[in-house]
Design a protein around this motif. Structure first.
Motif: not given
Length: 170
Positions: A17, A37, A78, A122, A166-167
Motif C-alpha cells: 500500500d 502486507t 497478500p 491483491r 497496489p490498493k
C-alpha cells in the motif's frame, strides 16, 4: 552500520500500500527485500541466492530456502502466508511457493521455458509472471496453485516483470 548511535540505511522496501517503509541496514543482504502486507513484522530478502527472513528490529534472522538452485526474485502473498519465487532448481527457471516457516515447498510451473518474476494479485488468487514460452518474454497469469495458465501479452516486444497495482490509497 552504527555511527555515533545512528544506523546507516542502505535501502528501503515498502509495503504494497506504499505506507510502511522497512529500512535495510545490512549492506550484504540488500539485493532484494520485501515485507508482507498482512501487518507482520517479518521481512524477507535475498542473500547468496536464497531467501532469508528477519524481524524488522533485526532479530530472528533465519534462512528460508536452501540452495537447490539460485532464487532470483520473490513476492509475499497478500495474507503473508506464502512466498512465491523463481529459481533454477530443475534445469530452467520455474515458479515455486513456500510457507514462511519453510514448509510446503511446491513447484507451480512445469514448462521447458523459463518462468520468472512472480507477483501476487491483491486477493491472493492469481500470480502474474514472465515466460519465454513462445520465444520472447510475455506476461502470463496463473491461479495461485499453478493451474489455469493464461498468456496476457501477445507482441514481439519483450514484456517482463509484471507488478499488480497496489490498493488505491484514500
Amino acid at each position: 552500520q552504527s555511527t555515533g548511535g545512528l544506523r546507516t540505511t542502505y535501502g528501503c522496501a515498502w509495503s504494497a500500500d506504499g505506507c510502511t517503509p522497512a529500512p535495510l541496514h545490512e549492506p550484504t543482504a540488500t539485493d532484494y527485500a520485501s515485507a508482507p502486507t498482512d501487518g507482520s513484522r517479518t521481512m524477507a530478502f535475498l542473500r547468496d541466492g536464497d531467501i532469508w527472513l528477519v524481524q524488522e528490529d533485526g532479530t530472528g534472522l533465519r534462512q528460508l530456502t536452501t540452495s537447490g538452485g539460485m532464487v532470483y526474485a520473490f513476492a509475499w502473498s497478500p495474507d503473508g502466508q506464502h512466498i512465491a519465487f523463481h529459481s533454477y532448481r530443475d534445469d530452467n527457471a520455474d515458479i515455486y511457493v513456500v510457507n514462511p516457516d519453510g514448509t510446503g515447498l511446491t513447484r507451480l510451473t512445469h514448462h521447458g521455458a523459463d518462468d520468472w518474476g512472480p507477483d501476487w494479485s491483491r486477493d491472493g488468487l492469481w500470480i502474474a509472471f514472465t515466460s519465454d514460452r513462445v520465444g520472447e518474454n510475455e506476461i502470463y497469469l496463473m491461479r495461485s496453485n499453478g493451474t489455469d495458465v493464461r498468456r496476457l501479452t501477445h507482441d514481439a516486444a519483450s514484456d517482463t516483470w509484471p507488478v499488480w497495482r497496489p490498493k488505491q490509497l484514500t
